[in-house]
Write a protein that holds these residues in place. Structure first.
Motif, PDB file in Angstrom:
ATOM      1  N   LYS A  77      -3.350  12.128   2.490  1.00 35.87           N
ATOM      2  CA  LYS A  77      -3.110  11.359   3.607  1.00 35.87           C
ATOM      3  C   LYS A  77      -4.436  10.999   4.105  1.00 35.87           C
ATOM      4  CE  LYS A  77      -1.999  15.156   6.723  1.00 35.87           C
ATOM      5  NZ  LYS A  77      -1.397  16.153   5.700  1.00 35.87           N
ATOM      6  N   TYR A  78      -5.360  12.035   3.845  1.00 32.89           N
ATOM      7  CA  TYR A  78      -6.696  11.769   4.249  1.00 32.89           C
ATOM      8  C   TYR A  78      -7.385  10.745   3.610  1.00 32.89           C
ATOM      9  CZ  TYR A  78      -5.852  16.156   6.643  1.00 32.89           C
ATOM     10  OH  TYR A  78      -4.933  17.110   7.278  1.00 32.89           O
ATOM     11  N   LEU A  79      -7.030  10.540   2.212  1.00 36.54           N
ATOM     12  CA  LEU A  79      -7.934   9.680   1.479  1.00 36.54           C
ATOM     13  C   LEU A  79      -7.329   8.394   1.180  1.00 36.54           C
ATOM     14  CD1 LEU A  79      -7.980  11.837  -1.885  1.00 36.54           C
ATOM     15  CD2 LEU A  79      -9.875  11.357  -0.460  1.00 36.54           C
ATOM     16  N   ILE A  80      -5.951   8.077   1.724  1.00 36.28           N
ATOM     17  CA  ILE A  80      -5.283   6.890   1.604  1.00 36.28           C
ATOM     18  C   ILE A  80      -5.818   5.635   2.401  1.00 36.28           C
ATOM     19  CG2 ILE A  80      -3.261   5.650   2.094  1.00 36.28           C
ATOM     20  CD1 ILE A  80      -3.302   7.402  -0.487  1.00 36.28           C
ATOM     21  N   PRO A  81      -6.265   5.893   3.466  1.00 32.97           N
ATOM     22  CA  PRO A  81      -6.979   4.915   4.302  1.00 32.97           C
ATOM     23  C   PRO A  81      -8.150   4.069   3.491  1.00 32.97           C
ATOM     24  CG  PRO A  81      -6.718   6.695   5.697  1.00 32.97           C
ATOM     25  CD  PRO A  81      -6.323   7.346   4.395  1.00 32.97           C
ATOM     26  N   PHE A  82      -8.779   4.765   2.804  1.00 36.54           N
ATOM     27  CA  PHE A  82     -10.146   4.126   2.378  1.00 36.54           C
ATOM     28  C   PHE A  82     -10.489   4.265   0.565  1.00 36.54           C
ATOM     29  CE2 PHE A  82     -11.058   8.635   2.865  1.00 36.54           C
ATOM     30  CZ  PHE A  82     -11.958   8.534   1.746  1.00 36.54           C
ATOM     31  N   ILE A  83      -9.788   5.144   0.122  1.00 39.67           N
ATOM     32  CA  ILE A  83     -10.035   5.426  -1.361  1.00 39.67           C
ATOM     33  C   ILE A  83      -9.780   4.237  -2.159  1.00 39.67           C
ATOM     34  CG2 ILE A  83      -7.642   6.134  -2.067  1.00 39.67           C
ATOM     35  CD1 ILE A  83     -10.976   8.179  -2.724  1.00 39.67           C
ATOM     36  N   SER A  84     -10.862   3.914  -3.137  1.00 37.72           N
ATOM     37  CA  SER A  84     -10.600   2.654  -4.067  1.00 37.72           C
ATOM     38  C   SER A  84      -9.874   3.048  -5.247  1.00 37.72           C
ATOM     39  CB  SER A  84     -11.873   2.222  -4.732  1.00 37.72           C
ATOM     40  OG  SER A  84     -12.773   1.668  -3.503  1.00 37.72           O
ATOM     41  N   VAL A  97       3.971  11.069  -3.867  1.00 39.82           N
ATOM     42  CA  VAL A  97       3.248  11.671  -2.367  1.00 39.82           C
ATOM     43  C   VAL A  97       2.077  10.267  -1.995  1.00 39.82           C
ATOM     44  CG1 VAL A  97       1.785  13.135  -0.955  1.00 39.82           C
ATOM     45  CG2 VAL A  97       3.645  13.924  -2.481  1.00 39.82           C
ATOM     46  N   ILE A  98       1.394   9.936  -2.993  1.00 40.16           N
ATOM     47  CA  ILE A  98       0.124   8.722  -2.991  1.00 40.16           C
ATOM     48  C   ILE A  98       1.150   7.421  -2.451  1.00 40.16           C
ATOM     49  CG2 ILE A  98      -1.367   7.256  -3.889  1.00 40.16           C
ATOM     50  CD1 ILE A  98      -1.952   9.633  -5.741  1.00 40.16           C
ATOM     51  N   ASN A  99       2.177   7.174  -3.327  1.00 36.21           N
ATOM     52  CA  ASN A  99       2.972   6.039  -2.746  1.00 36.21           C
ATOM     53  C   ASN A  99       3.680   6.033  -1.471  1.00 36.21           C
ATOM     54  OD1 ASN A  99       4.458   3.550  -4.053  1.00 36.21           O
ATOM     55  ND2 ASN A  99       6.118   4.924  -2.987  1.00 36.21           N
ATOM     56  N   HIS A 100       4.112   7.465  -1.173  1.00 39.77           N
ATOM     57  CA  HIS A 100       4.666   7.631   0.313  1.00 39.77           C
ATOM     58  C   HIS A 100       3.462   7.487   1.528  1.00 39.77           C
ATOM     59  CE1 HIS A 100       7.396   9.060   3.201  1.00 39.77           C
ATOM     60  NE2 HIS A 100       6.409   9.927   3.566  1.00 39.77           N
ATOM     61  N   GLU A 101       2.439   8.168   1.168  1.00 38.45           N
ATOM     62  CA  GLU A 101       1.277   7.995   2.187  1.00 38.45           C
ATOM     63  C   GLU A 101       0.857   6.457   2.540  1.00 38.45           C
ATOM     64  OE1 GLU A 101       0.683   9.999   4.349  1.00 38.45           O
ATOM     65  OE2 GLU A 101       1.768  11.486   3.707  1.00 38.45           O
ATOM     66  N   ALA A 102       0.667   5.782   1.191  1.00 41.16           N
ATOM     67  CA  ALA A 102       0.280   4.276   1.078  1.00 41.16           C
ATOM     68  C   ALA A 102       0.965   3.581   1.701  1.00 41.16           C
ATOM     69  CB  ALA A 102      -0.042   3.987  -0.211  1.00 41.16           C
ATOM     70  N   SER A 103       2.357   3.858   1.585  1.00 44.68           N
ATOM     71  CA  SER A 103       3.436   2.775   2.049  1.00 44.68           C
ATOM     72  C   SER A 103       3.366   3.028   3.818  1.00 44.68           C
ATOM     73  CB  SER A 103       4.967   3.372   1.562  1.00 44.68           C
ATOM     74  OG  SER A 103       5.383   4.393   2.301  1.00 44.68           O
ATOM     75  N   LYS A 104       3.009   4.163   4.332  1.00 51.19           N
ATOM     76  CA  LYS A 104       3.089   4.043   5.699  1.00 51.19           C
ATOM     77  C   LYS A 104       1.745   3.241   6.257  1.00 51.19           C
ATOM     78  CE  LYS A 104       4.021   9.318   6.148  1.00 51.19           C
ATOM     79  NZ  LYS A 104       3.148  10.501   6.510  1.00 51.19           N
ATOM     80  N   ASP A 106       0.953   0.464   4.635  1.00 51.01           N
ATOM     81  CA  ASP A 106       1.082  -0.876   4.038  1.00 51.01           C
ATOM     82  C   ASP A 106      -0.161  -1.222   2.858  1.00 51.01           C
ATOM     83  OD1 ASP A 106       2.700  -2.760   3.517  1.00 51.01           O
ATOM     84  OD2 ASP A 106       2.092  -4.115   5.195  1.00 51.01           O
ATOM     85  N   ARG A 107      -0.477   0.045   2.308  1.00 52.10           N
ATOM     86  CA  ARG A 107      -1.591  -0.194   1.382  1.00 52.10           C
ATOM     87  C   ARG A 107      -1.039  -0.202  -0.393  1.00 52.10           C
ATOM     88  NH1 ARG A 107      -7.108   2.884   0.170  1.00 52.10           N
ATOM     89  NH2 ARG A 107      -7.379   1.254  -1.270  1.00 52.10           N
ATOM     90  N   ILE A 108      -1.680  -0.538  -0.925  1.00 55.15           N
ATOM     91  CA  ILE A 108      -1.504  -0.494  -2.644  1.00 55.15           C
ATOM     92  C   ILE A 108      -2.753   0.188  -3.271  1.00 55.15           C
ATOM     93  CG2 ILE A 108      -1.133  -1.415  -4.768  1.00 55.15           C
ATOM     94  CD1 ILE A 108       0.407  -3.698  -3.367  1.00 55.15           C
ATOM     95  N   VAL A 109      -2.526   1.353  -3.525  1.00 51.57           N
ATOM     96  CA  VAL A 109      -3.571   2.240  -3.988  1.00 51.57           C
ATOM     97  C   VAL A 109      -3.615   2.189  -5.585  1.00 51.57           C
ATOM     98  CG1 VAL A 109      -4.536   4.711  -4.087  1.00 51.57           C
ATOM     99  CG2 VAL A 109      -3.567   3.628  -1.898  1.00 51.57           C
ATOM    100  N   LEU A 143       8.564   2.779  -7.079  1.00 53.73           N
ATOM    101  CA  LEU A 143       7.055   2.808  -6.257  1.00 53.73           C
ATOM    102  C   LEU A 143       6.383   1.640  -6.065  1.00 53.73           C
ATOM    103  CD1 LEU A 143       5.842   6.140  -8.079  1.00 53.73           C
ATOM    104  CD2 LEU A 143       7.421   5.897  -6.163  1.00 53.73           C
ATOM    105  N   LYS A 144       5.994   1.278  -4.745  1.00 55.27           N
ATOM    106  CA  LYS A 144       5.381  -0.100  -4.457  1.00 55.27           C
ATOM    107  C   LYS A 144       4.131  -0.112  -3.989  1.00 55.27           C
ATOM    108  CE  LYS A 144       9.412  -2.910  -5.315  1.00 55.27           C
ATOM    109  NZ  LYS A 144       9.820  -1.893  -6.348  1.00 55.27           N
ATOM    110  N   ASN A 145       3.719   1.118  -3.591  1.00 60.26           N
ATOM    111  CA  ASN A 145       2.238   1.152  -3.084  1.00 60.26           C
ATOM    112  C   ASN A 145       1.478   1.750  -3.809  1.00 60.26           C
ATOM    113  OD1 ASN A 145       4.578   1.005  -0.945  1.00 60.26           O
ATOM    114  ND2 ASN A 145       2.753   0.474   0.230  1.00 60.26           N
ATOM    115  N   VAL A 146       1.849   2.026  -5.016  1.00 62.12           N
ATOM    116  CA  VAL A 146       0.565   2.398  -6.141  1.00 62.12           C
ATOM    117  C   VAL A 146       0.556   1.369  -7.214  1.00 62.12           C
ATOM    118  CG1 VAL A 146       0.688   5.016  -5.697  1.00 62.12           C
ATOM    119  CG2 VAL A 146       2.365   3.962  -7.431  1.00 62.12           C
TER     120      VAL A 146
END
Ligand SMILES: *Cc1c(COP(=O)(O)O)cnc(C)c1O
Length: 225
Positions: A77-84, A97-104, A106-109, A143-146
């Motif tokens: 969760k700490y990385l999701i806001p900015f990680i490329s 977990v990456i998908n879940h946190e990114a969905s919160k 609305d990012r695609i990681v 999984l829509k956010n990865v």
């Protein structure tokens, strides 16, 4: 000329166009990163969440940070806001977990699937059958956010160049099998991240699209990481 600038320029002359350089800055101070930044480098790799978090706020906001080390699910969760890019996705659980946190937010990681290609016991990663099994589940397809952008692997730390070359060949073959079986129409699944300071020349010969290089740019690290 400063050593970092010199190293970086020399290195760039050895890396063909079309191969992305990730400057691995783990354990190195912010001023070293800034020096590479001032030579035009924008992609930096770190293997620890805590270290990226403490460095990134002291550095320019247009740096692309790649996570290249094993990631615990409670740190995602700490990385999701900015990680490329998260290059070190080594389990289905982590991907979810990456998908879940990114969905919160609305990012695609962007993610790479890390494969276990070395003979060392300590390296993380999938094998091909595990990845196939994962990709064929409905849950994976949902999984829509990865965004799976390719594969990553680390060769055995060794002087045996035949062995290293064979490990890179394996990673390339996994990439090709996955591409043709599942990602033919997918324009994002393109990266083969392989090659470090000691073996990037071999990796490039074997089809690397992304090299992750630390010590050749920044000098040797104090301790093994
Ligand atoms: C440390 C590290 C690198 C870079 O290692 P060097 O030998 O310093 O170039 C590359 N990839 C991963 C996953 C690493 O942990």
């Amino acid at each position: 000329m400063s050593p970092i600038k010199q190293n970086l320029n020399q290195l760039k002359s050895l890396i063909p166009e079309g191969v992305t350089l990730v400057a691995v800055s783990k354990t190195k101070p912010v001023i070293d990163i800034l020096e590479a930044y001032n030579c035009g480098q924008r992609i930096f790799g770190e293997n620890r969440t805590q270290e990226i978090l403490s460095k990134k706020d002291l550095l320019p906001g247009d740096i692309n940070w790649h996570l290249i080390g094993h990631l615990q699910t409670n740190k995602v969760k700490y990385l999701i806001p900015f990680i490329s890019m998260i290059q070190s996705v080594d389990s289905f659980k982590l991907l979810k977990v990456i998908n879940h946190e990114a969905s919160k937010i609305d990012r695609i990681v962007d993610c790479l699937l890390q494969f276990y290609i070395a003979t060392e016991e300590t390296k993380f990663g999938f094998d091909l059958e595990e990845v196939r099994a994962m990709i064929e589940t409905d849950e994976f397809k949902s999984l829509k956010n990865v965004r799976i952008c390719g594969v990553m692997g680390m060769a055995t730390y060794s002087d045996n160049t035949d062995q290293i070359r064979n490990e890179f060949k394996s990673l390339l073959s996994y990439f090709r099998e996955l591409k043709s079986a599942y990602f033919v129409e997918n324009k994002y699944f393109n990266e083969i991240s392989m090659g470090m300071s000691g073996d990037f020349r071999i990796a490039i010969e074997e089809g690397s699209t992304m090299v992750r290089i630390g010590s050749v740019i920044f000098g040797e690290r104090q301790k093994l990481n």
